[in-house]
Design a protein around this motif. Sequence first.
Motif, PDB file in Angstrom:
ATOM      1  N   HIS A  15      28.756  64.329   6.727  1.00 10.14           N
ATOM      2  CA  HIS A  15      28.007  62.928   6.919  1.00 10.14           C
ATOM      3  C   HIS A  15      28.369  62.862   8.575  1.00 10.14           C
ATOM      4  O   HIS A  15      29.127  63.238   9.228  1.00 10.14           O
ATOM      5  N   GLU A  16      27.396  61.855   9.096  1.00 12.38           N
ATOM      6  CA  GLU A  16      27.579  61.446  10.605  1.00 12.38           C
ATOM      7  C   GLU A  16      28.687  60.316  10.852  1.00 12.38           C
ATOM      8  O   GLU A  16      29.475  59.955   9.865  1.00 12.38           O
ATOM      9  N   PHE A  17      29.023  59.979  11.959  1.00 11.32           N
ATOM     10  CA  PHE A  17      29.905  58.955  12.424  1.00 11.32           C
ATOM     11  C   PHE A  17      29.724  57.734  11.780  1.00 11.32           C
ATOM     12  O   PHE A  17      30.648  57.120  11.336  1.00 11.32           O
ATOM     13  N   ALA A  18      28.639  57.044  11.795  1.00 14.24           N
ATOM     14  CA  ALA A  18      28.386  55.947  11.194  1.00 14.24           C
ATOM     15  C   ALA A  18      28.058  55.889   9.717  1.00 14.24           C
ATOM     16  O   ALA A  18      27.865  54.684   9.126  1.00 14.24           O
ATOM     17  N   ARG A  63      37.990  62.972   7.473  1.00 13.50           N
ATOM     18  CA  ARG A  63      39.251  61.954   7.598  1.00 13.50           C
ATOM     19  C   ARG A  63      39.135  60.716   8.554  1.00 13.50           C
ATOM     20  O   ARG A  63      38.264  60.980   9.384  1.00 13.50           O
ATOM     21  N   GLY A  64      39.709  59.863   8.323  1.00 15.76           N
ATOM     22  CA  GLY A  64      39.481  58.448   9.102  1.00 15.76           C
ATOM     23  C   GLY A  64      38.497  57.593   8.324  1.00 15.76           C
ATOM     24  O   GLY A  64      38.268  56.381   8.780  1.00 15.76           O
ATOM     25  N   TYR A  65      37.698  58.157   6.981  1.00 15.60           N
ATOM     26  CA  TYR A  65      37.012  57.460   6.146  1.00 15.60           C
ATOM     27  C   TYR A  65      37.429  57.216   5.004  1.00 15.60           C
ATOM     28  O   TYR A  65      37.329  58.022   4.156  1.00 15.60           O
ATOM     29  N   PRO A  66      37.898  56.063   4.713  1.00 17.19           N
ATOM     30  CA  PRO A  66      38.574  55.929   3.234  1.00 17.19           C
ATOM     31  C   PRO A  66      37.508  56.127   2.228  1.00 17.19           C
ATOM     32  O   PRO A  66      36.270  55.761   2.497  1.00 17.19           O
ATOM     33  N   PRO A  67      37.785  56.528   1.067  1.00 16.73           N
ATOM     34  CA  PRO A  67      39.058  56.788   0.564  1.00 16.73           C
ATOM     35  C   PRO A  67      39.920  58.062   1.206  1.00 16.73           C
ATOM     36  O   PRO A  67      40.805  58.342   0.439  1.00 16.73           O
ATOM     37  N   SER A  68      39.219  58.839   2.040  1.00 15.04           N
ATOM     38  CA  SER A  68      39.904  59.944   2.702  1.00 15.04           C
ATOM     39  C   SER A  68      41.175  59.063   3.378  1.00 15.04           C
ATOM     40  O   SER A  68      41.069  57.978   3.696  1.00 15.04           O
ATOM     41  N   ASP A  69      41.991  59.934   3.802  1.00  8.97           N
ATOM     42  CA  ASP A  69      43.253  59.343   4.432  1.00  8.97           C
ATOM     43  C   ASP A  69      42.767  59.045   5.733  1.00  8.97           C
ATOM     44  O   ASP A  69      41.649  59.681   6.473  1.00  8.97           O
ATOM     45  N   VAL A  70      43.541  58.161   6.532  1.00 12.29           N
ATOM     46  CA  VAL A  70      43.284  57.791   7.735  1.00 12.29           C
ATOM     47  C   VAL A  70      44.496  57.874   8.660  1.00 12.29           C
ATOM     48  O   VAL A  70      45.254  57.168   8.669  1.00 12.29           O
ATOM     49  N   LEU A  85      39.078  48.955  17.987  1.00 11.12           N
ATOM     50  CA  LEU A  85      40.468  48.460  17.772  1.00 11.12           C
ATOM     51  C   LEU A  85      40.517  47.212  18.189  1.00 11.12           C
ATOM     52  O   LEU A  85      41.069  46.297  17.668  1.00 11.12           O
ATOM     53  N   GLU A  86      39.725  46.550  19.302  1.00  9.62           N
ATOM     54  CA  GLU A  86      39.725  45.135  19.723  1.00  9.62           C
ATOM     55  C   GLU A  86      38.731  44.160  18.964  1.00  9.62           C
ATOM     56  O   GLU A  86      39.292  43.086  18.457  1.00  9.62           O
ATOM     57  N   LEU A  87      37.719  44.813  18.508  1.00 14.73           N
ATOM     58  CA  LEU A  87      36.999  43.933  17.662  1.00 14.73           C
ATOM     59  C   LEU A  87      36.527  43.962  16.248  1.00 14.73           C
ATOM     60  O   LEU A  87      36.241  43.155  15.647  1.00 14.73           O
ATOM     61  N   GLY A  88      36.958  45.233  15.575  1.00 14.68           N
ATOM     62  CA  GLY A  88      36.839  45.570  14.361  1.00 14.68           C
ATOM     63  C   GLY A  88      35.605  46.157  13.936  1.00 14.68           C
ATOM     64  O   GLY A  88      34.459  46.298  14.753  1.00 14.68           O
ATOM     65  N   HIS A 128      28.075  49.316   4.313  1.00 13.73           N
ATOM     66  CA  HIS A 128      29.100  50.459   4.330  1.00 13.73           C
ATOM     67  C   HIS A 128      29.703  50.639   5.550  1.00 13.73           C
ATOM     68  O   HIS A 128      30.990  50.937   5.905  1.00 13.73           O
ATOM     69  N   LEU A 129      28.790  50.566   6.737  1.00 12.48           N
ATOM     70  CA  LEU A 129      29.547  50.661   7.990  1.00 12.48           C
ATOM     71  C   LEU A 129      30.620  49.440   8.213  1.00 12.48           C
ATOM     72  O   LEU A 129      31.629  49.533   8.965  1.00 12.48           O
ATOM     73  N   ARG A 130      30.301  48.339   7.705  1.00 14.95           N
ATOM     74  CA  ARG A 130      31.209  47.337   8.219  1.00 14.95           C
ATOM     75  C   ARG A 130      32.603  47.345   7.513  1.00 14.95           C
ATOM     76  O   ARG A 130      33.622  46.936   7.699  1.00 14.95           O
ATOM     77  N   GLU A 131      32.720  48.227   6.381  1.00 12.18           N
ATOM     78  CA  GLU A 131      33.833  48.529   5.495  1.00 12.18           C
ATOM     79  C   GLU A 131      34.595  49.525   6.101  1.00 12.18           C
ATOM     80  O   GLU A 131      35.713  49.969   5.689  1.00 12.18           O
ATOM     81  N   HIS A 132      34.208  50.404   7.116  1.00 16.32           N
ATOM     82  CA  HIS A 132      34.831  51.455   7.621  1.00 16.32           C
ATOM     83  C   HIS A 132      36.089  51.013   8.154  1.00 16.32           C
ATOM     84  O   HIS A 132      36.194  50.080   8.726  1.00 16.32           O
TER      85      HIS A 132
END
Length: 283
Positions: free
Chosen positions: A26-29, A54-61, A144-147, A178-182
């Motif tokens: 998959h892509e970044f977004a 990695r970094g995309y739950p349910p994979s580890d972050v 990090l600042e805005l979510g 989906h993107l908001r849940e990342h």
Amino acid sequence: MPFIDQADARLYYEETGSGYPIVFVHEFAADAREWEHQLRAFSRDYRCIAFNARGYPPSDVPADAVRYGWESSRDDLLAMLNGLKIDKAHLVGLSMGAYTALAFGMRHPDRVSAIVAAACGSGSPPSLRANFIRDAKNTAQAFLELGSAALAEVIGHSPTRIQLKRKDPRAWAEFMSHLREHSAEGSSHTMARYQAGRPSLWSFEAELRRLRLPVLVAVGDEDEPCVEASLYLKRHLPNAGLWMAPNTGHAINLEEPAAFNQVTGDFFSAVGRGAWRRGFADG
């Protein structure tokens, strides 16, 4: 939930169908859910696997930013194939996932039978390089600042994303949900370490010219950051074909799922029959 244990991160995956394996990257977004149109179509004839980076739950972050990057993504793909006992597979990647698929093919050509590289190469053209790296670093900090919810609005309304909303509002709404849940942390580390830190495709010219795998390069004609890079790949990959979808932006598999599946299926069929011909860039 099924996971593959990589050295420093567990990777969530979904699998459906049987037959020759296709792995979707998959892509970044996005995440594995954005391959649903393709999983439904290709699982009729193929064993299909989609996984979350990695970094995309349910994979580890992972909390340590050093554990992210394009090499980690390439190695995660190898762990996925090894963990699922797949000797060789077709790869389908979009954007960041296409970069991973090509990097994997250059490193492990014996494990790949064909690659679909869609919407690949943003930030690679020399004229765009400095601005791309600057913007990627700023976006990483903004996560990090805005979510993720705030950044989803920016990404989803960007010039190469708005096409999906115009064509298919329901698909766009699902993509946005989906993107908001990342994970904001995972997205920030991925943007800073992978997007901003990956080399330009231009730096792989020699490796691309040596890559003899069949490659389908796919791009939307309104995906401006990727058009030049897609032409570059067509010119330098000796066994590549180029498909450009009209009036289409970055999320080509979501905007035009029927056309994407048809062209991809025809490509895999031609590869399977030995009918995919070499291009002109024999280098």
